[in-house]
Design an enzyme around this catalytic site. Structure first.
Site, mmCIF file in Angstrom:
data_model
loop_
_atom_site.group_PDB
_atom_site.id
_atom_site.type_symbol
_atom_site.label_atom_id
_atom_site.label_comp_id
_atom_site.label_asym_id
_atom_site.label_seq_id
_atom_site.Cartn_x
_atom_site.Cartn_y
_atom_site.Cartn_z
ATOM 1 N N LYS A 298 0.350 -3.644 -8.935
ATOM 2 C CA LYS A 298 1.297 -2.978 -8.033
ATOM 3 C C LYS A 298 2.650 -2.966 -8.715
ATOM 4 O O LYS A 298 2.928 -3.810 -9.573
ATOM 5 C CB LYS A 298 1.406 -3.755 -6.715
ATOM 6 C CG LYS A 298 1.897 -2.927 -5.557
ATOM 7 C CD LYS A 298 0.746 -2.178 -4.904
ATOM 8 C CE LYS A 298 1.174 -1.390 -3.691
ATOM 9 N NZ LYS A 298 0.000 -0.922 -2.935
ATOM 10 N N ASP B 165 2.715 4.945 -3.270
ATOM 11 C CA ASP B 165 2.822 3.959 -2.183
ATOM 12 C C ASP B 165 4.084 4.341 -1.399
ATOM 13 O O ASP B 165 4.503 5.511 -1.453
ATOM 14 C CB ASP B 165 2.896 2.532 -2.761
ATOM 15 C CG ASP B 165 2.734 1.456 -1.695
ATOM 16 O OD1 ASP B 165 1.602 1.232 -1.233
ATOM 17 O OD2 ASP B 165 3.746 0.829 -1.297
HETATM 18 P P1 NAD Z 1 5.320 6.536 2.964
HETATM 19 O O1 NAD Z 1 6.541 6.315 2.171
HETATM 20 O O2 NAD Z 1 4.638 7.844 2.902
HETATM 21 O O3 NAD Z 1 5.619 6.205 4.505
HETATM 22 C C1 NAD Z 1 6.205 5.004 4.893
HETATM 23 C C2 NAD Z 1 6.570 5.094 6.358
HETATM 24 O O4 NAD Z 1 7.088 3.832 6.791
HETATM 25 C C3 NAD Z 1 7.650 6.128 6.636
HETATM 26 O O5 NAD Z 1 7.345 6.806 7.833
HETATM 27 C C4 NAD Z 1 8.899 5.275 6.803
HETATM 28 O O6 NAD Z 1 9.884 5.872 7.605
HETATM 29 C C5 NAD Z 1 8.307 4.060 7.489
HETATM 30 N N1 NAD Z 1 9.199 2.895 7.403
HETATM 31 C C6 NAD Z 1 9.860 2.426 6.323
HETATM 32 N N2 NAD Z 1 10.615 1.370 6.667
HETATM 33 C C7 NAD Z 1 10.404 1.153 7.992
HETATM 34 C C8 NAD Z 1 10.892 0.212 8.923
HETATM 35 N N3 NAD Z 1 11.764 -0.735 8.569
HETATM 36 N N4 NAD Z 1 10.464 0.296 10.208
HETATM 37 C C9 NAD Z 1 9.592 1.259 10.594
HETATM 38 N N5 NAD Z 1 9.103 2.180 9.751
HETATM 39 C C10 NAD Z 1 9.502 2.125 8.466
HETATM 40 O O7 NAD Z 1 4.314 5.345 2.549
HETATM 41 P P2 NAD Z 1 2.741 5.290 2.743
HETATM 42 O O8 NAD Z 1 2.118 5.670 1.467
HETATM 43 O O9 NAD Z 1 2.356 5.962 3.996
HETATM 44 O O10 NAD Z 1 2.531 3.709 2.889
HETATM 45 C C11 NAD Z 1 2.641 3.037 4.139
HETATM 46 C C12 NAD Z 1 1.907 1.703 4.057
HETATM 47 O O11 NAD Z 1 0.543 1.944 3.709
HETATM 48 C C13 NAD Z 1 2.411 0.715 3.018
HETATM 49 O O12 NAD Z 1 2.240 -0.595 3.489
HETATM 50 C C14 NAD Z 1 1.495 0.947 1.831
HETATM 51 O O13 NAD Z 1 1.424 -0.145 0.957
HETATM 52 C C15 NAD Z 1 0.184 1.168 2.560
HETATM 53 N N6 NAD Z 1 -0.836 1.889 1.803
HETATM 54 C C16 NAD Z 1 -0.596 3.125 1.274
HETATM 55 C C17 NAD Z 1 -1.616 3.781 0.596
HETATM 56 C C18 NAD Z 1 -1.454 5.192 0.067
HETATM 57 O O14 NAD Z 1 -2.445 5.761 -0.379
HETATM 58 N N7 NAD Z 1 -0.288 5.787 0.120
HETATM 59 C C19 NAD Z 1 -2.852 3.146 0.418
HETATM 60 C C20 NAD Z 1 -3.067 1.913 0.978
HETATM 61 C C21 NAD Z 1 -2.060 1.275 1.675
#
Ligand code: NAD
Length: 443
Positions: A129, A169
């Site tokens: 990561k 991510d």
């Molecule tokens: P992203 O950047 O597309 O979205 C993140 C979201 O979280 C946004 O809506 C943002 O406004 C919100 N956010 C950020 N800070 C916040 C806070 N303090 N309070 C409330 N909301 C908040 O990211 P993503 O890719 O959707 O990832 C989200 C989660 O999923 C992370 O934990 C990431 O590690 C996990 N994840 C992502 C993937 C992937 O394929 N993108 C895969 C597995 C896990």
């Protein structure tokens, strides 16, 4: 199924990242939390002590400080991380996060979780990561491209299609990956350039990405939820959901579930929280976020506080933002039947204990959000073979993979009388241990 009365403009409640209730999570040692889960799972399977020792720390921790000239002419120094946790089963694999709270410890925790996820999903990958500590919303698109390219250059040969493969991510997306792939391809020289597509996954389709990757994590959550629903005679159609984080993961889960009759009634992101008892139009809200960068200004529903969001009565709760969002205080007020962890580490141990005592099911991150890395693997295979699979093929493969993983975790948890998170960890650890036993320790 989801009623759409999204008409009145709404200004979400002001950002509030923590509960104001007593006992809300504050300081958080995410890596220690992951190490503790590892210890518990190790006991369940009598893991060889030396395997636990190896896995308790990452193999490599890379920190780079690199300068970028910003649009106003100033030079700003950025701190970037890449943690390579384990590569016994295959190349290091895992996302890159652009966020002001990125820290080495959090990246270590997330890298370790990628090792478990790859093993659980039987992928030929290890775990890694990375990220850069800055707010991507505070820079121009031109600056974002320069930061991304310079970071890729600073990482140099610490990444590579057969060595360490980043993906999107929080704060990164397909565009980020296209810039990284292009930068890396130009670093290796003309003769190797064409075989470098697989250095990152989650690319836009035209640049060598796969159909089905953008929605893969949300899609995987849905497949997992469907299996859980079958097992627990839970009717998805007509149920309600709250989603924290409406980015890639949260919005795709909501859109896919809306087609199955699940109504998203409460949503939140870094700008605030909104509620609509008749259900938001997940498609329109996703379009709004893609155009504006957040849910702020979305018409429909009413602004609510973070505390009100967490206590909204729903059937499904999908934390899909950041780690450490459900602590003691949130766990006491959450009013749902099942939590499907789209985010990594959204539930802290104190919160988890309360939720389980209250009989609320938790589909844990390592299982529930593993659709992303699984389809990343499909993308990597297509890049290696110069193939393009149809979306139906990708979805069908993902569905089989998620169903198998869910059943294995669920069966294990019943047999060993442990919760689903520990079951997911334990299954992953068993697979890694089997390989250590065969290969032994070099030299
Ligand atoms: P992203 O950047 O597309 O979205 C993140 C979201 O979280 C946004 O809506 C943002 O406004 C919100 N956010 C950020 N800070 C916040 C806070 N303090 N309070 C409330 N909301 C908040 O990211 P993503 O890719 O959707 O990832 C989200 C989660 O999923 C992370 O934990 C990431 O590690 C996990 N994840 C992502 C993937 C992937 O394929 N993108 C895969 C597995 C896990």
């Amino acid at each position: 199924m989801t009623a759409k009365t999204d008409s009145t403009p709404v200004i979400p409640a002001p950002p509030q990242s923590r509960s104001t209730l007593p006992g809300a999570p504050k300081e958080y040692d995410f890596f220690k939390v992951v190490q503790d889960y590892l210890e518990v799972a190790a006991k369940v399977i009598n893991l060889e002590a030396y395997v636990g020792t190896i896995l308790s720390q990452p193999k490599n921790e890379i920190i780079v400080n690199f300068p970028v000239r910003m649009d106003n002419g100033e030079v700003r120094l950025f701190k970037g991380y890449r943690v390579q946790h384990n590569n016994l089963l295959g190349p290091f694999k895992g996302g890159l996060r652009f966020h002001p709270q990125v820290s080495l410890d959090d990246v270590k925790a997330l890298a370790a979780m990628m090792t478990w996820k790859s093993a659980l999903m039987r992928l030929p990958f290890g775990g890694g990561k990375g990220g850069i500590k800055f707010d991507p919303n505070s820079v121009s698109k031109h600056e974002l491209q320069k930061i991304t390219r310079r970071f890729t250059h600073a990482l140099g040969l610490n990444i590579g299609p057969d060595y360490d493969i980043p993906a999107p991510d929080v704060g990164t997306n397909g565009q980020t990956m296209a810039w990284m792939m292009d930068t890396y391809s130009n670093m290796v020289g003309s003769y190797q350039k064409q075989s470098m597509k697989g250095v990152v996954t989650g690319k836009p389709v035209a640049s060598g990405g796969t159909l089905g990757r953008a929605k893969a994590t949300g899609q995987g959550m849905v497949f997992c939820l469907i299996e859980w629903a079958k097992e627990h005679s839970f009717e998805l159609e007509g149920s309600t959901m709250a989603v924290q984080g409406f980015g890639n993961v949260g919005s795709n889960a909501a859109v896919i579930l809306s087609k199955l009759g699940v109504s998203t009634v409460a949503v939140g992101d870094h700008t605030g929280y909104i509620y609509n008892p008749e259900g938001f139009n997940a498609h329109k809200l996703q379009d709004h976020v893609q155009a504006k960068g957040s849910i702020a200004g979305y018409p429909g529903g009413k602004a609510i506080s973070r505390d009100e969001f967490f206590s909204t009565k729903v059937d499904i709760f999908a934390p899909s933002a950041l780690e450490n969002q459900i602590g003691d205080a949130e766990a006491r007020t959450i009013n749902c039947k099942v939590i499907v962890e789209g985010a990594n580490g959204p539930t802290n141990p104190a919160g988890e204990k309360i939720l389980l005592e209250r009989g609320i099911a938790i589909l844990p991150d390592v299982l529930a959000n593993s659709g992303g890395v699984t389809v990343s693997y499909y993308e990597w295979v297509q890049n290696k073979r110069s193939e393009s699979w149809t979306e139906e093929e990708v979805d069908a493969k993902l569905e089989r993979a998620m169903i198998r993983a869910y059943r294995e975790v669920s069966d294990f948890s019943r047999q060993k009388k442990c919760d689903l998170r520990i079951a997911a960890y334990a299954l992953a650890l068993q697979r890694i241990e089997a390989v250590y036993r065969e290969r032994e320790i070099f030299p």
